[in-house]
Design a protein around this motif. Structure first.
Motif, PDB file in Angstrom:
ATOM      1  N   TRP A 115       0.439  -1.570  -0.328  1.00  0.00           N
ATOM      2  CA  TRP A 115      -0.114   0.422  -0.023  1.00  0.00           C
ATOM      3  C   TRP A 115       0.916   1.310   0.045  1.00  0.00           C
ATOM      4  CZ3 TRP A 115      -1.640  -4.299   2.993  1.00  0.00           C
ATOM      5  CH2 TRP A 115      -2.691  -4.457   2.798  1.00  0.00           C
ATOM      6  N   THR A 116       1.519   2.090  -0.826  1.00  0.00           N
ATOM      7  CA  THR A 116       1.399   3.101  -1.017  1.00  0.00           C
ATOM      8  C   THR A 116       0.425   4.590  -1.515  1.00  0.00           C
ATOM      9  OG1 THR A 116       1.402   3.556  -3.370  1.00  0.00           O
ATOM     10  CG2 THR A 116       3.890   2.626  -2.111  1.00  0.00           C
ATOM     11  N   GLY A 117       1.642   5.526  -1.222  1.00  0.00           N
ATOM     12  CA  GLY A 117       0.068   6.868  -1.454  1.00  0.00           C
ATOM     13  C   GLY A 117      -0.037   7.555  -0.448  1.00  0.00           C
ATOM     14  N   GLY A 118      -0.947   6.963   0.515  1.00  0.00           N
ATOM     15  CA  GLY A 118      -1.596   8.146   1.681  1.00  0.00           C
ATOM     16  C   GLY A 118      -0.403   7.859   2.908  1.00  0.00           C
ATOM     17  N   ARG A 119      -1.050   8.194   4.184  1.00  0.00           N
ATOM     18  CA  ARG A 119      -0.134   8.171   4.904  1.00  0.00           C
ATOM     19  C   ARG A 119      -1.050   8.135   6.216  1.00  0.00           C
ATOM     20  NH1 ARG A 119       4.226  12.344   4.781  1.00  0.00           N
ATOM     21  NH2 ARG A 119       4.814  13.368   2.771  1.00  0.00           N
ATOM     22  N   ILE A 120      -0.142   7.915   7.708  1.00  0.00           N
ATOM     23  CA  ILE A 120      -0.736   7.194   8.807  1.00  0.00           C
ATOM     24  C   ILE A 120       0.045   8.740   9.807  1.00  0.00           C
ATOM     25  CG2 ILE A 120      -1.109   5.752  10.226  1.00  0.00           C
ATOM     26  CD1 ILE A 120      -0.430   3.698   8.796  1.00  0.00           C
ATOM     27  N   ARG A 121      -0.063   9.814  10.146  1.00  0.00           N
ATOM     28  CA  ARG A 121       0.747  10.546  11.163  1.00  0.00           C
ATOM     29  C   ARG A 121       0.963   9.570  12.721  1.00  0.00           C
ATOM     30  NH1 ARG A 121      -2.126  13.049   7.109  1.00  0.00           N
ATOM     31  NH2 ARG A 121      -1.413  14.730   5.811  1.00  0.00           N
ATOM     32  N   HIS A 122       1.888  10.867  13.602  1.00  0.00           N
ATOM     33  CA  HIS A 122       1.771  10.507  14.871  1.00  0.00           C
ATOM     34  C   HIS A 122       0.311  10.549  15.596  1.00  0.00           C
ATOM     35  CE1 HIS A 122       3.001  10.363  18.379  1.00  0.00           C
ATOM     36  NE2 HIS A 122       2.928  11.766  19.020  1.00  0.00           N
ATOM     37  N   GLY A 123       0.491   9.581  15.466  1.00  0.00           N
ATOM     38  CA  GLY A 123      -0.487   8.926  17.294  1.00  0.00           C
ATOM     39  C   GLY A 123      -2.253   8.928  16.423  1.00  0.00           C
ATOM     40  N   GLU A 124      -1.940   8.361  15.005  1.00  0.00           N
ATOM     41  CA  GLU A 124      -3.331   7.730  14.641  1.00  0.00           C
ATOM     42  C   GLU A 124      -2.379   5.876  13.519  1.00  0.00           C
ATOM     43  OE1 GLU A 124      -4.633  11.622  12.458  1.00  0.00           O
ATOM     44  OE2 GLU A 124      -3.332  10.278  10.937  1.00  0.00           O
ATOM     45  N   PHE A 125      -3.237   5.474  13.972  1.00  0.00           N
ATOM     46  CA  PHE A 125      -3.593   3.869  13.026  1.00  0.00           C
ATOM     47  C   PHE A 125      -3.959   3.780  11.200  1.00  0.00           C
ATOM     48  CE2 PHE A 125      -6.973   2.908  15.515  1.00  0.00           C
ATOM     49  CZ  PHE A 125      -7.778   2.561  15.064  1.00  0.00           C
ATOM     50  N   GLN A 126      -3.691   3.186  10.327  1.00  0.00           N
ATOM     51  CA  GLN A 126      -4.601   2.845   9.622  1.00  0.00           C
ATOM     52  C   GLN A 126      -5.248   0.789   9.923  1.00  0.00           C
ATOM     53  OE1 GLN A 126      -5.576   5.064   7.170  1.00  0.00           O
ATOM     54  NE2 GLN A 126      -6.817   3.926   7.116  1.00  0.00           N
ATOM     55  N   ASP A 127      -6.025   0.514   9.388  1.00  0.00           N
ATOM     56  CA  ASP A 127      -6.654  -0.243   8.789  1.00  0.00           C
ATOM     57  C   ASP A 127      -7.005  -0.346   7.501  1.00  0.00           C
ATOM     58  OD1 ASP A 127      -9.308  -0.853  11.827  1.00  0.00           O
ATOM     59  OD2 ASP A 127      -6.908  -1.335  11.694  1.00  0.00           O
ATOM     60  N   PHE A 128      -6.310  -1.941   7.250  1.00  0.00           N
ATOM     61  CA  PHE A 128      -5.993  -2.542   6.092  1.00  0.00           C
ATOM     62  C   PHE A 128      -6.534  -4.400   6.340  1.00  0.00           C
ATOM     63  CE2 PHE A 128      -2.609  -0.083   6.361  1.00  0.00           C
ATOM     64  CZ  PHE A 128      -2.092   1.185   5.298  1.00  0.00           C
ATOM     65  N   ASP A 129      -7.821  -3.636   5.048  1.00  0.00           N
ATOM     66  CA  ASP A 129      -8.720  -4.993   4.895  1.00  0.00           C
ATOM     67  C   ASP A 129      -8.290  -5.809   3.307  1.00  0.00           C
ATOM     68  OD1 ASP A 129     -10.136  -4.376   7.117  1.00  0.00           O
ATOM     69  OD2 ASP A 129     -12.160  -3.718   6.339  1.00  0.00           O
ATOM     70  N   VAL A 130      -7.728  -6.971   4.011  1.00  0.00           N
ATOM     71  CA  VAL A 130      -7.953  -8.292   2.349  1.00  0.00           C
ATOM     72  C   VAL A 130      -9.163  -9.621   3.209  1.00  0.00           C
ATOM     73  CG1 VAL A 130      -6.448 -10.102   1.236  1.00  0.00           C
ATOM     74  CG2 VAL A 130      -5.883  -7.495   2.988  1.00  0.00           C
ATOM     75  N   ALA A 131      -9.486  -9.163   2.302  1.00  0.00           N
ATOM     76  CA  ALA A 131     -10.590 -10.368   1.723  1.00  0.00           C
ATOM     77  C   ALA A 131      -9.982 -11.657   1.663  1.00  0.00           C
ATOM     78  CB  ALA A 131     -12.052 -10.606   1.148  1.00  0.00           C
ATOM     79  N   PHE A 132     -10.730 -13.106   2.060  1.00  0.00           N
ATOM     80  CA  PHE A 132      -9.974 -13.984   1.266  1.00  0.00           C
ATOM     81  C   PHE A 132     -11.239 -14.629   1.539  1.00  0.00           C
ATOM     82  CE2 PHE A 132      -9.836 -14.812   5.767  1.00  0.00           C
ATOM     83  CZ  PHE A 132     -10.528 -16.343   6.335  1.00  0.00           C
ATOM     84  N   GLY A 133     -10.655 -16.519   0.013  1.00  0.00           N
ATOM     85  CA  GLY A 133     -12.088 -16.754  -0.241  1.00  0.00           C
ATOM     86  C   GLY A 133     -11.465 -18.457   0.225  1.00  0.00           C
ATOM     87  N   GLN A 134     -10.531 -18.544   1.074  1.00  0.00           N
ATOM     88  CA  GLN A 134      -9.744 -19.897   2.119  1.00  0.00           C
ATOM     89  C   GLN A 134      -8.684 -19.592   3.166  1.00  0.00           C
ATOM     90  OE1 GLN A 134     -10.693 -23.798  -0.103  1.00  0.00           O
ATOM     91  NE2 GLN A 134      -9.791 -24.955   2.123  1.00  0.00           N
ATOM     92  N   LEU A 135      -8.451 -20.319   3.462  1.00  0.00           N
ATOM     93  CA  LEU A 135      -7.323 -20.480   4.674  1.00  0.00           C
ATOM     94  C   LEU A 135      -6.994 -21.805   4.294  1.00  0.00           C
ATOM     95  CD1 LEU A 135      -8.544 -18.417   7.656  1.00  0.00           C
ATOM     96  CD2 LEU A 135      -6.530 -17.115   5.635  1.00  0.00           C
ATOM     97  N   PRO A 136      -5.459 -21.744   4.661  1.00  0.00           N
ATOM     98  CA  PRO A 136      -5.060 -23.133   4.451  1.00  0.00           C
ATOM     99  C   PRO A 136      -5.857 -24.001   5.830  1.00  0.00           C
ATOM    100  CG  PRO A 136      -3.041 -21.853   5.559  1.00  0.00           C
ATOM    101  CD  PRO A 136      -4.805 -21.079   4.726  1.00  0.00           C
ATOM    102  N   ASP A 137      -5.804 -25.874   5.691  1.00  0.00           N
ATOM    103  CA  ASP A 137      -5.551 -26.197   6.395  1.00  0.00           C
ATOM    104  C   ASP A 137      -4.735 -27.283   7.020  1.00  0.00           C
ATOM    105  OD1 ASP A 137      -5.879 -27.993   4.535  1.00  0.00           O
ATOM    106  OD2 ASP A 137      -8.316 -29.139   4.660  1.00  0.00           O
ATOM    107  N   ASP A 138      -3.749 -27.535   7.018  1.00  0.00           N
ATOM    108  CA  ASP A 138      -2.422 -27.978   7.467  1.00  0.00           C
ATOM    109  C   ASP A 138      -1.202 -27.660   7.745  1.00  0.00           C
ATOM    110  OD1 ASP A 138      -1.919 -26.131   5.145  1.00  0.00           O
ATOM    111  OD2 ASP A 138      -0.752 -27.928   3.956  1.00  0.00           O
TER     112      ASP A 138
END
Length: 247
Positions: A115-138
């Motif tokens: 992820w680029t182009g944005g800014r997270i300043r002092h005292g802040e956080f950013q959430d980045f969401d990633v959807a998935f179809g399936q997680l491993p089972d092994d």
């Protein structure tokens, strides 16, 4: 200085130092890049992973975030949620061992999201969401090594793996625990309860002090308050003993 005054002073110093130390540790825990929720059932389908990135620098902003997905136990069907002000670049890698699914054989999987182009300043956080179809089972856990780049050129490498049941390293990588599959963890149901909060958290950068759900930081903060109260109780007990000794 009387013995009673000395005792009170020492008790107060111990309580203050203990509380300060615990709260400092809580702040350090919050500064880590983490993944939410902290666990999913093995083989879970149609869910969301949220990578929470806090800014830990006083004089610089976070301008680039790179999350590396494991390819030895790949996450299938990865999709990135659009983030206002940020541009996401998705990199795929050919798997050493193709994976057979009901929809066919999968030969490639996402190995990196930047992820680029944005800014997270002092005292802040950013959430980045990633959807998935399936997680491993092994496997029992997934480690997402992450690089965090600041506007002054500094790069923080969240790449250290946490031993199972061991102490957390100084720069831990986000860790997702995979639990035993439950009886009702069929397609679409395994992640319903845990993915909803993650999708709701997608928003502009918010202040870290008021909206963090970091359970470790909260636990350490409570522990600090308990230590402080114990110190005050010890001081009161010493005062009572001193009065009884002089009566």
């Amino acid at each position: 200085m009387s013995p009673m005054s000395t005792t009170l002073r020492r008790a107060g110093v111990v309580a203050a130092l203990s509380t300060a130390g615990v709260l400092t540790a809580a702040g350090a825990a919050f500064a880590h890049v983490t993944v939410h929720p902290e666990s999913y059932p093995k083989g879970a389908t149609d869910g969301v992973l949220t990578f929470r990135v806090p800014n830990e620098e006083d004089t610089a902003s976070t301008t680039k975030v790179q999350v590396f997905l494991p390819t030895d136990h790949p996450v299938l069907g990865v999709l990135v949620t659009p983030q206002a002000g940020w541009t996401a670049k998705v990199t795929t890698t050919r798997l050493k061992k193709p994976i057979k699914t009901d929809d066919g054989t999968i030969t490639d999987a996402v190995s990196e999201i930047t992820w680029t182009g944005g800014r997270i300043r002092h005292g802040e956080f950013q959430d980045f969401d990633v959807a998935f179809g399936q997680l491993p089972d092994d496997t029992d856990q997934l480690t997402f090594k992450t690089l965090q780049t600041y506007s002054d050129g500094k790069v923080v490498r969240w790449i250290e793996e946490t031993p199972k049941g061991g102490e957390e390293p100084e720069s831990p990588a986000p860790l997702l625990s995979l639990t035993a599959e439950s009886a009702g963890s069929g397609e679409g149901s395994s992640s319903a309860s845990s993915s909803a909060p993650a999708s709701e958290s997608t928003a502009k950068a918010s202040t870290a002090s008021g909206k963090s759900s970091d359970s470790t930081a909260r636990g350490l903060g409570v522990a600090g308050l308990v230590v402080g109260v114990l110190g005050l109780l010890a001081a009161g007990f010493a005062l009572a003993r001193g009065r009884n000794a002089h009566s």
